[in-house]
Enzyme design. Structure first.
Site, short mmCIF file in Angstrom:
data_model
loop_
_atom_site.label_atom_id
_atom_site.label_comp_id
_atom_site.label_asym_id
_atom_site.label_seq_id
_atom_site.Cartn_x
_atom_site.Cartn_y
_atom_site.Cartn_z
N GLY A 1 0.79 -1.23 0.00
CA GLY A 1 0.00 0.00 0.00
C GLY A 1 0.83 1.28 0.00
O GLY A 1 1.81 1.41 -0.73
N ILE A 2 0.43 2.21 0.85
CA ILE A 2 1.13 3.50 0.92
C ILE A 2 2.59 3.28 1.33
O ILE A 2 3.49 3.92 0.80
CB ILE A 2 0.42 4.44 1.94
CG1 ILE A 2 -0.97 4.84 1.44
CG2 ILE A 2 1.26 5.69 2.20
CD1 ILE A 2 -1.79 5.65 2.45
N ASN B 1 4.43 4.62 9.40
CA ASN B 1 3.33 4.44 8.45
C ASN B 1 2.39 3.30 8.85
O ASN B 1 1.23 3.29 8.44
CB ASN B 1 3.92 4.18 7.06
CG ASN B 1 2.90 3.66 6.08
OD1 ASN B 1 2.04 4.41 5.61
ND2 ASN B 1 2.95 2.37 5.79
N TYR C 1 -9.80 4.46 15.38
CA TYR C 1 -8.81 4.91 14.38
C TYR C 1 -8.66 6.44 14.40
O TYR C 1 -7.55 6.98 14.37
CB TYR C 1 -9.28 4.42 13.02
CG TYR C 1 -8.35 4.67 11.86
CD1 TYR C 1 -7.29 3.81 11.59
CD2 TYR C 1 -8.56 5.74 10.99
CE1 TYR C 1 -6.46 4.02 10.50
CE2 TYR C 1 -7.74 5.96 9.90
CZ TYR C 1 -6.69 5.10 9.65
OH TYR C 1 -5.87 5.31 8.56
N PRO D 1 -3.21 11.57 4.96
CA PRO D 1 -3.79 11.13 3.70
C PRO D 1 -5.31 11.09 3.76
O PRO D 1 -5.89 10.84 4.83
CB PRO D 1 -3.26 9.69 3.52
CG PRO D 1 -2.16 9.54 4.52
CD PRO D 1 -2.50 10.47 5.64
N GLY D 2 -5.92 11.32 2.63
CA GLY D 2 -7.35 11.05 2.48
C GLY D 2 -7.53 9.59 2.12
O GLY D 2 -6.72 8.74 2.50
N ILE E 1 -7.11 6.55 0.05
CA ILE E 1 -6.13 6.12 -0.95
C ILE E 1 -6.48 4.70 -1.40
O ILE E 1 -6.86 3.86 -0.57
CB ILE E 1 -4.71 6.13 -0.35
CG1 ILE E 1 -4.39 7.49 0.33
CG2 ILE E 1 -3.66 5.80 -1.40
CD1 ILE E 1 -4.44 8.70 -0.57
N1 CAA Z 1 -19.39 8.05 5.07
C1 CAA Z 1 -20.70 8.28 4.93
N2 CAA Z 1 -21.65 7.48 5.44
C2 CAA Z 1 -21.23 6.40 6.14
C3 CAA Z 1 -19.89 6.10 6.33
C4 CAA Z 1 -18.95 6.98 5.75
N3 CAA Z 1 -17.64 6.78 5.87
N4 CAA Z 1 -19.78 4.97 7.06
C5 CAA Z 1 -21.03 4.58 7.32
N5 CAA Z 1 -21.91 5.42 6.73
C6 CAA Z 1 -23.36 5.33 6.77
C7 CAA Z 1 -23.89 4.08 6.05
O1 CAA Z 1 -24.03 4.28 4.66
C8 CAA Z 1 -25.21 3.91 6.73
O2 CAA Z 1 -26.12 4.87 6.25
P1 CAA Z 1 -27.67 4.49 5.99
O3 CAA Z 1 -28.19 4.06 7.35
O4 CAA Z 1 -28.28 5.76 5.47
O5 CAA Z 1 -27.65 3.40 4.98
C9 CAA Z 1 -24.90 4.30 8.18
O6 CAA Z 1 -23.73 5.13 8.12
C10 CAA Z 1 -24.61 3.13 9.12
O7 CAA Z 1 -23.58 2.34 8.55
P2 CAA Z 1 -23.75 0.82 8.21
O8 CAA Z 1 -25.18 0.48 7.90
O9 CAA Z 1 -22.72 0.44 7.23
O10 CAA Z 1 -23.48 0.16 9.65
P3 CAA Z 1 -22.71 -1.15 9.94
O11 CAA Z 1 -22.71 -1.37 11.41
O12 CAA Z 1 -23.19 -2.28 9.06
O13 CAA Z 1 -21.19 -0.84 9.47
C11 CAA Z 1 -19.20 0.45 9.38
C12 CAA Z 1 -20.56 0.30 10.02
C13 CAA Z 1 -18.30 -0.73 9.72
C14 CAA Z 1 -18.63 1.73 9.98
C15 CAA Z 1 -19.30 0.54 7.83
O14 CAA Z 1 -20.31 1.47 7.49
C16 CAA Z 1 -18.01 1.04 7.22
O15 CAA Z 1 -17.10 0.24 6.99
N6 CAA Z 1 -17.91 2.36 6.96
C17 CAA Z 1 -16.72 2.96 6.41
C18 CAA Z 1 -15.85 3.50 7.55
C19 CAA Z 1 -14.66 4.18 6.95
O16 CAA Z 1 -14.80 5.20 6.27
N7 CAA Z 1 -13.46 3.63 7.16
C20 CAA Z 1 -12.27 4.16 6.60
C21 CAA Z 1 -11.35 3.03 6.23
S1 CAA Z 1 -9.98 3.59 5.24
C22 CAA Z 1 -9.02 4.36 6.33
O17 CAA Z 1 -9.23 4.37 7.51
C23 CAA Z 1 -7.83 5.05 5.75
C24 CAA Z 1 -7.86 6.51 6.00
O18 CAA Z 1 -7.04 6.99 6.76
C25 CAA Z 1 -8.83 7.34 5.29
#
Ligand code: CAA
Length: 240
Positions: free
Chosen positions: A13-14, A82, A147, A177-178, A180
């Site tokens: 990855g990064i 990292n 996180y 980072p945003g 990626i």
């Molecule tokens: N942005 C916008 N909306 C989000 C969201 C996000 N990042 N994460 C969750 N939601 C919303 C869902 O779409 C859902 O909306 P609705 O009820 O309108 O459908 C609501 O929040 C509840 O979420 P889930 O139904 O998915 O609930 P869950 O318990 O099944 O799962 C979760 C929750 C595990 C947080 C899952 O939603 C998920 O994986 N979300 C992404 C989280 C995320 O952004 N992680 C970043 C990983 S990458 C990283 O961390 C690197 C970095 O530095 C950027």
């Protein structure tokens, strides 16, 4: 021989992109990895960059690893913290173990690695530390209280370390980072991913190389008067 650089979580990855970029710019790079031996072997075959396995969340292993690198390659000039993991869940569902594991690796890992590498940098009057934070440490994110807390902690950690290192020629900066395009996004449901991309003004995910270029700059001689700063590379997702 170029300056010696450690990149934690450097084989994928990064981290991989950072290692390759630093090598291209004359650094001698050692990539740490935590568990995936096959990926590490593949990485070395592709890049010619040495790897070493240890758990950045284990304080003693960090001390031992840096001591071994100093013996095998030379004193460490550049540390890129990292390595990071996610254990996403909303607070309602998150377990204490998920909270603790992310804090241990993502935040305590930075402390343990800096604790091991900083004293010699200070003694030798030159050092570069770059800690990889996250847009989600700046803005918060659904499902990431662990996180976001760790990454937000990295930003405070970086500023304090920068203040301590400045008079000794050791800089400490963060990159935020945003989103990626890496394996880390694999667990995000497609519907959620669409919402995330819709929040990025540039309309796309970032590439690992776009982070690596920032790290290379912050670890160069050219960045000698930059310390305690955060470089946000996120396609405009969060501005402040
Ligand atoms: N942005 C916008 N909306 C989000 C969201 C996000 N990042 N994460 C969750 N939601 C919303 C869902 O779409 C859902 O909306 P609705 O009820 O309108 O459908 C609501 O929040 C509840 O979420 P889930 O139904 O998915 O609930 P869950 O318990 O099944 O799962 C979760 C929750 C595990 C947080 C899952 O939603 C998920 O994986 N979300 C992404 C989280 C995320 O952004 N992680 C970043 C990983 S990458 C990283 O961390 C690197 C970095 O530095 C950027």
């Amino acid at each position: 021989m170029g300056r010696i650089a450690i990149v934690t979580g450097g084989t994928r990855g990064i981290g991989e992109a950072i290692c390759v970029r630093l090598k291209e710019h004359g650094r001698t790079v050692i990539a740490s990895y935590g568990g995936n031996d096959a990926a590490a072997q593949d990485f070395t075959e592709r890049t010619g960059i040495a790897t070493q396995k240890w758990d950045v969340g284990d304080h003693e292993q960090c001390q031992d690893a840096v001591a071994k690198i100093a013996t095998d390659h030379g004193e460490v000039d550049i540390l890129v913290n990292n390595a990071g993991i996610t254990r996403d869940a909303t607070l309602m569902k998150m377990t204490y173990e998920q909270w603790e594991e992310v804090l241990r690796v993502d935040l305590s890992g930075c402390f343990s690695m800096a604790k091991a590498a900083f004293p010699k940098m200070r003694e030798r009057g030159w050092g570069r530390i770059v800690n990889v934070g996250s847009v989600n440490g700046q803005s918060g994110q659904i499902g990431q209280v662990n996180y976001a807390a760790a990454k937000s902690g990295i930003h405070g950690f970086t500023k304090s370390l920068a203040a301590e290192g400045a008079r000794y020629g050791v800089t400490a900066n963060a990159i935020a980072p945003g989103y990626i395009a890496t394996d880390m996004l694999a667990t995000i449901p497609d519907t959620v991913m669409e919402k995330i991309v819709a929040q990025i003004p540039m309309g796309r995910l970032g590439e690992p190389g776009e982070i690596a270029r920032g790290v290379e700059f912050l670890t160069s001689d050219n960045a000698g008067w930059i310390t305690g700063s955060t470089l946000s590379i996120n396609g405009g997702m969060h501005m402040y």
